[in-house]
Motif scaffolding. Structure first.
Motif, mmCIF file in Angstrom:
data_model
loop_
_atom_site.group_PDB
_atom_site.id
_atom_site.type_symbol
_atom_site.label_atom_id
_atom_site.label_comp_id
_atom_site.label_asym_id
_atom_site.label_seq_id
_atom_site.Cartn_x
_atom_site.Cartn_y
_atom_site.Cartn_z
ATOM 1 N N ILE A 95 36.152 32.896 23.447
ATOM 2 C CA ILE A 95 36.044 34.356 23.495
ATOM 3 C C ILE A 95 36.022 34.852 24.938
ATOM 4 O O ILE A 95 36.657 35.858 25.276
ATOM 5 C CB ILE A 95 34.776 34.814 22.735
ATOM 6 C CG1 ILE A 95 34.949 34.556 21.230
ATOM 7 C CG2 ILE A 95 34.503 36.299 22.982
ATOM 8 C CD1 ILE A 95 33.682 34.772 20.426
ATOM 9 N N LYS A 96 35.319 34.129 25.820
ATOM 10 C CA LYS A 96 35.260 34.539 27.234
ATOM 11 C C LYS A 96 36.646 34.529 27.871
ATOM 12 O O LYS A 96 37.033 35.470 28.587
ATOM 13 C CB LYS A 96 34.322 33.610 28.008
ATOM 14 C CG LYS A 96 32.847 33.817 27.705
ATOM 15 C CD LYS A 96 31.995 32.849 28.503
ATOM 16 C CE LYS A 96 30.518 33.012 28.177
ATOM 17 N NZ LYS A 96 29.684 32.030 28.923
ATOM 18 N N VAL A 97 37.411 33.466 27.621
ATOM 19 C CA VAL A 97 38.753 33.375 28.199
ATOM 20 C C VAL A 97 39.652 34.466 27.622
ATOM 21 O O VAL A 97 40.424 35.121 28.348
ATOM 22 C CB VAL A 97 39.356 31.977 27.942
ATOM 23 C CG1 VAL A 97 40.828 31.941 28.375
ATOM 24 C CG2 VAL A 97 38.570 30.909 28.685
ATOM 25 N N LEU A 101 41.471 37.501 29.755
ATOM 26 C CA LEU A 101 42.910 37.716 29.761
ATOM 27 C C LEU A 101 43.258 39.141 29.332
ATOM 28 O O LEU A 101 44.135 39.780 29.925
ATOM 29 C CB LEU A 101 43.596 36.708 28.831
ATOM 30 C CG LEU A 101 45.130 36.805 28.747
ATOM 31 C CD1 LEU A 101 45.764 36.609 30.122
ATOM 32 C CD2 LEU A 101 45.676 35.791 27.749
ATOM 33 N N ILE A 102 42.553 39.632 28.331
ATOM 34 C CA ILE A 102 42.800 41.003 27.863
ATOM 35 C C ILE A 102 42.481 42.001 28.961
ATOM 36 O O ILE A 102 43.236 42.948 29.216
ATOM 37 C CB ILE A 102 41.981 41.299 26.593
ATOM 38 C CG1 ILE A 102 42.566 40.534 25.408
ATOM 39 C CG2 ILE A 102 41.972 42.800 26.291
ATOM 40 C CD1 ILE A 102 41.727 40.621 24.151
ATOM 41 N N LYS A 107 44.258 45.842 33.296
ATOM 42 C CA LYS A 107 44.326 46.243 34.699
ATOM 43 C C LYS A 107 45.760 46.278 35.218
ATOM 44 O O LYS A 107 46.110 47.136 36.034
ATOM 45 C CB LYS A 107 43.495 45.293 35.554
ATOM 46 C CG LYS A 107 43.474 45.663 37.033
ATOM 47 C CD LYS A 107 42.533 44.756 37.819
ATOM 48 C CE LYS A 107 42.492 45.179 39.292
ATOM 49 N NZ LYS A 107 41.558 44.344 40.074
ATOM 50 N N HIS A 108 46.605 45.383 34.750
ATOM 51 C CA HIS A 108 47.954 45.259 35.297
ATOM 52 C C HIS A 108 49.032 45.848 34.400
ATOM 53 O O HIS A 108 50.197 45.898 34.813
ATOM 54 C CB HIS A 108 48.272 43.781 35.554
ATOM 55 C CG HIS A 108 47.474 43.171 36.666
ATOM 56 N ND1 HIS A 108 47.871 43.225 37.982
ATOM 57 C CD2 HIS A 108 46.280 42.512 36.658
ATOM 58 C CE1 HIS A 108 46.969 42.614 38.746
ATOM 59 N NE2 HIS A 108 45.996 42.178 37.962
ATOM 60 N N TRP A 113 47.359 48.951 27.955
ATOM 61 C CA TRP A 113 46.062 49.639 27.934
ATOM 62 C C TRP A 113 46.133 50.893 27.085
ATOM 63 O O TRP A 113 45.271 51.141 26.240
ATOM 64 C CB TRP A 113 45.667 49.977 29.372
ATOM 65 C CG TRP A 113 44.446 50.834 29.526
ATOM 66 C CD1 TRP A 113 43.151 50.427 29.477
ATOM 67 C CD2 TRP A 113 44.412 52.249 29.769
ATOM 68 N NE1 TRP A 113 42.299 51.493 29.679
ATOM 69 C CE2 TRP A 113 43.044 52.622 29.860
ATOM 70 C CE3 TRP A 113 45.385 53.223 29.920
ATOM 71 C CZ2 TRP A 113 42.652 53.942 30.096
ATOM 72 C CZ3 TRP A 113 44.992 54.527 30.162
ATOM 73 C CH2 TRP A 113 43.648 54.885 30.237
ATOM 74 N N ALA A 114 47.182 51.704 27.302
ATOM 75 C CA ALA A 114 47.322 52.963 26.576
ATOM 76 C C ALA A 114 47.513 52.739 25.081
ATOM 77 O O ALA A 114 46.956 53.472 24.252
ATOM 78 C CB ALA A 114 48.502 53.757 27.138
ATOM 79 N N ALA A 115 48.285 51.720 24.723
ATOM 80 C CA ALA A 115 48.618 51.493 23.310
ATOM 81 C C ALA A 115 47.514 50.801 22.538
ATOM 82 O O ALA A 115 47.582 50.711 21.301
ATOM 83 C CB ALA A 115 49.904 50.674 23.208
#
Length: 709
Positions: A95-97, A101-102, A107-108, A113-115
């Motif tokens: 879960i941490k990994v 990643l999410i 961030k990138h 992010w919007a969807a």
């Protein structure tokens, strides 16, 4: 129609249909913001078999992050845990990994992010929906991202068609920077009026209400599900703070500019600037200056000025035009979104045969200028839409939409096809903007800048030993120096025209322009602008300066617009009353080729004194403007100064029938062209080669550098 012609048309139609397929593929290409397939920017396909999204197209920037690089190489989270971190795979670490990643994608990857996190109102009614970018929104975000990734400040001015979400996209991109990149990024949004600011605030309320509070905190940071995410600041109700990100969001209006003064803001969105009204005590430029004055040219700063078009000559039109002109240094990057870049403005054909028939009709009528009614456009115009990039389906939609409007200007205002058409003015503009635009290719920077000098400033010495001196501070621009020929000269070659302004920076500009008519001898090219003085000075100084420039160009015919002199305002009055005719008479005693108005037979018989200068009045002004309209329409001269083209685009016929620049604009350059080109084509003799017997004046035409002074 013979077989060869038919085959040629069939070939062209086939090419047209193939190009139409390509355009549709671009606009309607597969776009999945969650997996990242077809999303914005350069992407890399990766497979992490046990992740919630096993196959993803990640932004290439993420591949520089060591954790991502190693995770992708491992191919699964389990293998990453065991072979890279050397721990036994377990649910907690998995879960941490996954969460790490999410968050990196948040961030990138703005579309991701919007969807996945951002809810907006559904314009088609029904439940609120996650924000999935449409095609024009992806174009806009691509511009933002190009600057952000290059670590450059974002400065963009957006000219847009209606109803595609450009404002929403801009505001949410600002929120993305605030929530994911840096704490303390304060934003300021200025709408054109209160109702618009209410809608913006409502959008933020919905977005922040549905936004998971955990993603306002760092990974692993303690938080409460019930903690406030948006709190008011002060009593005005216009400023709110997101405490988790230590950032403020302020929403104001151009109607109340005192509440929009710049503070510690990094992100500013100026909405519908074209609709901002100029009133006593405030102007759009004052509001913009106040709001943006404290923003540094640094990464993660952003100023976006956007609007639908609202006529020419206003602040937004001026700023957009400057940003869109590659020859002008503007802080802003220009972006225009046309109606045919918006997916919804498209009408499908009933069948492939119907589309093929339409394509053939469009091709065969591409030169047809006939307009069937005031609710239709010519085949030539519809073909121009195709040439600008519209699909056949978009043109099909345009025809139907146009049938609902009895004025092209209304259609162009709501659904502009390009940034020229977008600024169709509600008044009666004198010059066709498209024809004016064709002059741009000839405009260029002058070869020399400086002044013409002589042994004196007035009298006979003012025309003695004339020479040009290059000087970066000079006001005379030269595109072509006067020429000399061994044993011959060209009479009636040059024409110099003067429009008299004032001496202060707030007055109209004084302009001295020189036309070269040499090419009229063989008709190889039209006459062209070769020199221009543009500035402010006293009237007597201007008159002698004009005489010097005219003499420098082969004693050219010197035309001074005398009505301005005869009616100049109090700022330009001198002791002793109006001395304009005296000044002109002074020049006539020294300068041998001064334009004088034609005398009547009675005036000649009675020995009346000659009246120097071109008198612009209610009789002559329509005449010279009519000549200029024809000259612009048929491209009968070569312009060098793009500022003159700007004056053409802001020149109108007033309701009382008079001609003039729209409020806040000038027509000084335009009037020199109107007077000069009328005289050039209607009054002057054709230029001709003649042997040189005696040269009245000899001039050193070679430029003198500043270093040699």
């Amino acid at each position: 129609m013979d077989g060869m012609t038919t085959n040629m048309i069939d070939t062209e139609i086939a090419r047209l249909l193939a190009e139409n397929d390509r355009r549709n593929e671009v606009m309607f290409a597969h776009f999945d913001p969650v997996t990242g397939e077809g999303s914005i920017g350069e992407r890399v396909r990766v497979c992490i078999s046990d992740f919630a999204i096993p196959v993803q197209w990640l932004p290439v920037e993420m591949m520089k992050i060591q954790m991502v690089k190693k995770l992708v190489k491992a191919g699964s989270i389990d293998k990453f845990l065991s072979s890279v971190l050397h721990v036994e795979p377990n649910d907690d670490d998995y879960i941490k990994v996954s969460r790490k990643l999410i968050r990196l994608r948040f961030k990138h990857d703005f579309p991701f992010w919007a969807a996945t996190l951002v809810y907006i109102h559904n314009k088609k009614a029904g439940k609120d929906v996650l924000f999935r970018l449409y095609y024009p929104q992806r174009i806009l975000v691509s511009r933002f991202e190009a600057k952000r990734k290059a670590r450059l400040p974002i400065r963009l001015i957006l000219l847009k068609a209606r109803q595609w979400g450009g404002s929403t996209t801009t505001q949410l991109y600002m929120a993305w920077l605030q929530f994911n990149h840096r704490k303390g990024l304060n934003s300021l949004i200025i709408a054109h009026q209160g109702a618009a600011s209410d809608e913006i605030k409502d959008m933020f309320d919905l977005m922040i209400d549905r936004y998971p509070v955990e993603f306002l905190h760092k990974l692993g940071e303690a938080y409460s599900e019930n903690e406030p995410k948006l709190v008011g600041v002060g009593k005005s109700g216009s400023t709110h703070r997101v405490p988790q990100r230590n950032c403020k969001i302020k929403v104001g209006t151009a109607e109340r500019p005192n509440g929009c003064r710049g503070g510690a803001y990094s992100l500013v969105h100026l909405s519908e600037v074209g609709l901002w009204q100029k009133t006593e005590g405030k102007s759009p430029q004052d509001i913009v200056r106040s709001a943006c004055s404290g923003i540094l040219l640094e990464p993660f700063t952003m100023i976006v000025m956007e609007s639908t078009p609202n006529g020419t000559g206003n602040f937004f039109h001026t700023e957009y035009t400057a940003a869109a002109d590659p020859t002008i240094k503007s802080q802003y990057e220009a972006l225009f979104i046309s109606w045919f870049q918006i997916e919804q403005y498209s009408k499908q054909f009933a069948s492939a045969d119907e589309m093929c028939e339409f394509a053939q009709w469009l091709y065969e009528n591409r030169e047809n200028a006939y307009v069937p009614s005031n609710r239709e456009e010519s085949g030539r115009y519809l073909w121009s839409l195709w040439e600008k990039g519209a699909t056949l389906e978009a043109i099909n939609w345009y025809i139907e939409e146009r049938a609902g409007k009895d004025d092209f200007a209304v259609m162009a205002s709501e659904f502009p096809s390009d940034d020229v058409e977008a600024f169709v003015h509600s008044g009666s503009m004198v010059f066709d903007k498209y024809r004016v635009k064709k002059f741009e290719r000839f405009c260029k920077q002058p070869q020399y800048i400086g002044e013409v000098y002589a042994d004196g400033d007035e009298g006979e010495d003012a025309l003695s030993n004339l020479r040009f001196r290059a000087d970066r501070q000079g006001l005379l621009s030269i595109w072509a120096m006067p020429e000399t020929f061994e044993g011959y000269e060209v009479v009636n070659r040059y024409l110099t025209v003067v429009d008299v302004g004032g001496r202060s920076n707030k007055a109209d500009w004084s302009v001295i322009v020189v036309f070269d008519r040499l090419s009229m001898i063989d008709g190889s090219e039209p006459p062209s602008v070769v020199a221009q003085w543009y500035g402010h000075c006293d009237i007597d100084q201007l008159a002698w300066r004009a005489a010097q420039i005219a003499a420098f160009y082969d004693n050219s015919l010197l035309v001074i617009e005398s009505n301005t002199l005869e009616t100049h305002d109090k700022e330009r009055q001198v002791e002793g009353g109006d001395q304009s005719q005296y000044i002109l008479n002074q020049i006539s005693d020294i300068y041998p080729n001064l334009y004088a108005r034609k005398q009547s037979e009675d005036e000649i018989r009675e020995g009346a004194p000659r009246k120097y200068g071109f008198h612009t009045n209610v009789s002559t002004k329509p005449m010279i403007i009519s000549t200029l309209i024809k000259v612009v329409r048929d491209r009968l001269y070569i312009e060098r100064d793009k500022r003159c083209l700007d004056e053409y685009n802001t020149y109108e016929r007033k309701q009382n029938g008079a001609y003039g620049a729209i409020t806040g604009k000038h027509d000084d350059l335009l009037m020199t062209r109107a007077i000069g080109l009328h005289i050039c084509f209607r009054e002057m003799d054709m230029p001709e080669w003649v042997p040189i017997v005696n040269r009245t004046l000899r001039k050193d035409r070679s430029p003198v550098s500043e270093a040699s002074i």
